[in-house]
Design a protein around this motif. Structure first.
Motif, PDB file in Angstrom:
ATOM      1  N   VAL A 141       0.853  -1.184   0.000  1.00 39.66           N
ATOM      2  CA  VAL A 141       0.000   0.000   0.000  1.00 39.66           C
ATOM      3  C   VAL A 141       0.891   1.237   0.000  1.00 39.66           C
ATOM      4  N   LEU A 142       0.631   2.150  -0.923  1.00 43.14           N
ATOM      5  CA  LEU A 142       1.377   3.406  -1.002  1.00 43.14           C
ATOM      6  C   LEU A 142       0.702   4.452  -0.126  1.00 43.14           C
ATOM      7  N   ALA A 143       1.474   5.059   0.770  1.00 42.63           N
ATOM      8  CA  ALA A 143       0.966   6.120   1.639  1.00 42.63           C
ATOM      9  C   ALA A 143       1.633   7.433   1.259  1.00 42.63           C
ATOM     10  N   VAL A 144       0.843   8.406   0.822  1.00 44.38           N
ATOM     11  CA  VAL A 144       1.336   9.746   0.484  1.00 44.38           C
ATOM     12  C   VAL A 144       0.935  10.646   1.646  1.00 44.38           C
ATOM     13  N   MET A 145       1.904  11.070   2.412  1.00 49.32           N
ATOM     14  CA  MET A 145       1.622  11.694   3.701  1.00 49.32           C
ATOM     15  C   MET A 145       2.110  13.143   3.778  1.00 49.32           C
ATOM     16  N   LEU A 154       4.790  12.209  12.096  1.00 51.94           N
ATOM     17  CA  LEU A 154       4.860  10.860  12.672  1.00 51.94           C
ATOM     18  C   LEU A 154       3.457  10.239  12.731  1.00 51.94           C
ATOM     19  N   TRP A 155       2.524  10.974  13.294  1.00 51.58           N
ATOM     20  CA  TRP A 155       1.182  10.435  13.531  1.00 51.58           C
ATOM     21  C   TRP A 155       0.452  10.072  12.246  1.00 51.58           C
ATOM     22  N   GLN A 156       0.527  10.921  11.238  1.00 43.48           N
ATOM     23  CA  GLN A 156      -0.193  10.626  10.003  1.00 43.48           C
ATOM     24  C   GLN A 156       0.271   9.298   9.409  1.00 43.48           C
ATOM     25  N   VAL A 157       1.529   8.985   9.571  1.00 34.64           N
ATOM     26  CA  VAL A 157       2.069   7.740   9.014  1.00 34.64           C
ATOM     27  C   VAL A 157       1.671   6.546   9.881  1.00 34.64           C
ATOM     28  N   ARG A 199      -1.058  -2.177  -4.607  1.00 32.71           N
ATOM     29  CA  ARG A 199      -2.458  -2.586  -4.676  1.00 32.71           C
ATOM     30  C   ARG A 199      -3.447  -1.514  -4.234  1.00 32.71           C
ATOM     31  N   ALA A 200      -2.971  -0.514  -3.491  1.00 26.60           N
ATOM     32  CA  ALA A 200      -3.889   0.501  -2.973  1.00 26.60           C
ATOM     33  C   ALA A 200      -3.076   1.708  -2.528  1.00 26.60           C
ATOM     34  N   ALA A 201      -3.775   2.793  -2.201  1.00 24.32           N
ATOM     35  CA  ALA A 201      -3.088   4.011  -1.761  1.00 24.32           C
ATOM     36  C   ALA A 201      -3.925   4.746  -0.734  1.00 24.32           C
ATOM     37  N   THR A 202      -3.240   5.436   0.142  1.00 25.04           N
ATOM     38  CA  THR A 202      -3.899   6.332   1.084  1.00 25.04           C
ATOM     39  C   THR A 202      -3.169   7.662   1.041  1.00 25.04           C
ATOM     40  N   LEU A 203      -3.919   8.740   1.105  1.00 24.42           N
ATOM     41  CA  LEU A 203      -3.324  10.078   1.044  1.00 24.42           C
ATOM     42  C   LEU A 203      -3.988  10.971   2.074  1.00 24.42           C
ATOM     43  N   THR A 204      -3.163  11.704   2.796  1.00 21.53           N
ATOM     44  CA  THR A 204      -3.616  12.816   3.614  1.00 21.53           C
ATOM     45  C   THR A 204      -2.899  14.046   3.089  1.00 21.53           C
ATOM     46  N   GLU A 257      -7.913  11.797   2.923  1.00 17.33           N
ATOM     47  CA  GLU A 257      -8.273  12.790   3.934  1.00 17.33           C
ATOM     48  C   GLU A 257      -7.675  14.108   3.478  1.00 17.33           C
ATOM     49  N   LEU A 258      -8.546  15.045   3.099  1.00 15.94           N
ATOM     50  CA  LEU A 258      -8.102  16.226   2.357  1.00 15.94           C
ATOM     51  C   LEU A 258      -8.300  17.542   3.091  1.00 15.94           C
ATOM     52  N   GLY A 259      -8.370  17.496   4.379  1.00 15.18           N
ATOM     53  CA  GLY A 259      -8.431  18.743   5.120  1.00 15.18           C
ATOM     54  C   GLY A 259      -9.837  19.151   5.488  1.00 15.18           C
ATOM     55  N   GLY A 260      -9.915  20.264   6.190  1.00 15.99           N
ATOM     56  CA  GLY A 260     -11.216  20.710   6.646  1.00 15.99           C
ATOM     57  C   GLY A 260     -11.208  22.157   7.064  1.00 15.99           C
ATOM     58  N   SER A 261     -12.413  22.677   7.249  1.00 21.94           N
ATOM     59  CA  SER A 261     -12.603  24.016   7.803  1.00 21.94           C
ATOM     60  C   SER A 261     -13.682  23.880   8.875  1.00 21.94           C
ATOM     61  N   ASP A 262     -13.307  23.203   9.956  1.00 21.73           N
ATOM     62  CA  ASP A 262     -14.276  22.711  10.919  1.00 21.73           C
ATOM     63  C   ASP A 262     -14.992  23.821  11.685  1.00 21.73           C
ATOM     64  N   PRO A 263     -16.313  23.677  11.843  1.00 21.48           N
ATOM     65  CA  PRO A 263     -17.072  24.642  12.639  1.00 21.48           C
ATOM     66  C   PRO A 263     -16.953  24.340  14.135  1.00 21.48           C
TER      67      PRO A 263
END
Length: 461
Positions: free
Chosen positions: A130-134, A140-143, A206-211, A234-240
């Motif tokens: 699995v490819l992780a683009v971080m 550290l945590w995102q990985v 076989r798969a990928a995850t990206l933040t 997971e592409l970010g946010g502008s949380d209320p």
């Protein structure tokens, strides 16, 4: 973007790194595929033993790896230590729970009989490399929140980390190696963004995850879709952050400061839009603004620092442009708003009010210590304001009214609703968003199953 460690506190380049050659990329892909063929057959007990060993090593390395993170992306060192501790906790959680989360499932007996089977099992099998683009903000945590469940499921990982945190990326590879994981279970690929497509299209991946950013997510999703590969984004946010009259206003204002400026405001789940009922708007605004003014901006290596530099010069420029656009369009600055001159990519804690939909900051994510305040008249207006965003990662609601809680949980367009508290990720709870914040889930049982082949096993007579 060069692969380099550049200290954001002073702008000095500490070390440059060479990108991997095509030959080395090929070698690592081959190693990942070969290792997966044997690692996938290992037991949960063996994987858990290795992961607990990695957690123990991380505990021992906390101080040194915290300073690496702080040097590379400017995180206040106290927060960097906390990030390392959180990673060790998550590794132990998955070591403890993975076997249960991925245990075979047996459908209802009546459905089994109706299918004509003697027995049916649902089994979770690993997918492969699995490819992780971080990203760099929680390097550290995102990985780890990807790697811990992926490795426990029997997958192997390929990390393409952000180009400004190569030291942290290489530390992670070394951590899993020292813990005793077979060569190829977790490899760091020092490559630029231009090489991601070549790796992602390789049939061994076989798969990928990206933040990361929305443009990066679109790019990876497009390539993966064309290659028919699973992705989690997971592409970010502008949380209320909604405050209603029944809330504990003093506490809501105090927590709001932390919710906005954690990691110098460079957090996808940081509260960014503060939507406050008119009856308590003035009291909340006063407490919140005073709290923002009291924060100490300075050297991230100093223990008392609350706000370090932004991770990159371009990031500070982008944030500054959002504030300037808002002010020129009529927003009121309650504190901050003007960066100090001097070395490093610092930006002061800033509070804006009188924000309108015509301003860029109303719809774009402010990735830094800048908060926007909105006054609303009632519950309906609060819900509408909260949902008036292209993002939907998380949300925060402050109220003691149970009817209001039910309404917010039902109607807020977000992956999480935190009531009388600030958003925080935990290994036991699913994490992810809606709308342009991405799709799929990390953490919990939902996260570990994202990269599994969910297999139906049907037994006839």
């Amino acid at each position: 973007m060069p692969i380099a460690t550049v200290n954001p506190a002073n702008g000095e380049t500490i070390k440059n790194y060479d990108a991997l050659s095509e030959e080395e990329i090929e070698r690592r892909l081959a190693t990942a595929e070969s290792t997966f063929r044997t690692y996938r057959t290992s037991s949960f007990d063996e994987r858990a033993r290795l992961l607990r060993r990695a957690a123990g090593l991380l505990d021992e390395d906390t101080e040194s790896v915290a300073r690496v993170m702080t040097t590379e992306m400017g995180k206040p060192v106290r927060q960097a230590r906390a990030e390392a501790a959180k990673c060790a906790k998550a590794m132990r959680w998955y070591a403890d729970h993975a076997a249960e989360l991925l245990a075979d499932e047996e459908p209802d007996e009546s459905d089994v009989k109706d299918s004509g089977a003697l027995r049916v099992l649902v089994r979770y099998r690993p997918l492969g490399p699995v490819l992780a683009v971080m990203p760099w903000n929680f390097p550290l945590w995102q990985v780890i929140r990807f790697a811990a469940p992926a490795l426990m499921a029997g997958n192997v990982g390929l990390l393409k980390h952000a180009s400004n945190v190569p030291g942290t990326a290489l530390y992670l590879e070394d951590l899993f190696h020292r813990a005793g994981f077979p060569e190829g279970c977790f490899q760091t690929l020092l490559i630029g963004s231009g090489a991601v497509e070549r790796v992602l299209r390789d049939p061994r991946v076989r798969a990928a995850t990206l933040t990361g950013s929305e443009p990066a997510g679109r790019s990876v999703a497009s390539v993966a879709g064309d290659a028919v590969k699973k992705t989690v984004l997971e592409l970010g946010g502008s949380d209320p952050y909604i405050v209603m009259p029944s809330a504990d206003i003093d506490r809501a204002a105090r927590i709001a400061v932390i919710a906005r400026v954690q990691n110098t405001g460079q957090s996808c789940i940081a509260a960014k839009r503060f939507i406050v009922h008119t009856d308590v708007f003035d009291a909340f605004t006063e407490g919140f603004t005073e709290g923002m003014k009291a924060l100490k901006v300075g050297d991230p290596m100093e223990e008392e620092t609350d706000i370090g530099p932004l991770a990159g010069k371009q990031g500070r420029r982008d944030l500054e442009e959002l504030v300037v656009d808002a002010v020129e369009s009529g927003a009121t600055v309650l504190c901050g708003g003007v960066r100090a001159e001097g070395p490093g990519w610092y930006y002061p804690p800033t509070v804006l009010t009188d924000v309108t939909p015509e301003m860029r900051i109303h719809h774009e994510e402010a990735f830094g210590p800048v908060a926007t305040l909105y006054r609303v008249a009632d519950l309906d207006e609060a819900v509408a304001a909260a949902n008036d965003s292209p993002f939907g990662l998380s949300s925060n609601v402050w109220t003691r009214d149970g009817t209001e809680v039910d309404r917010f949980v039902r109607d807020l367009e977000a992956g999480s609703v935190y009531v009388n508290g600030m958003t925080a990720s935990h290994p036991a709870f699913p994490f992810g968003g809606a709308k342009r914040s991405g799709y799929g889930r990390e953490l919990s049982g939902h996260g570990i199953r994202e990269f599994c082949n969910i297999t139906t096993v049907w037994h006839g007579a």
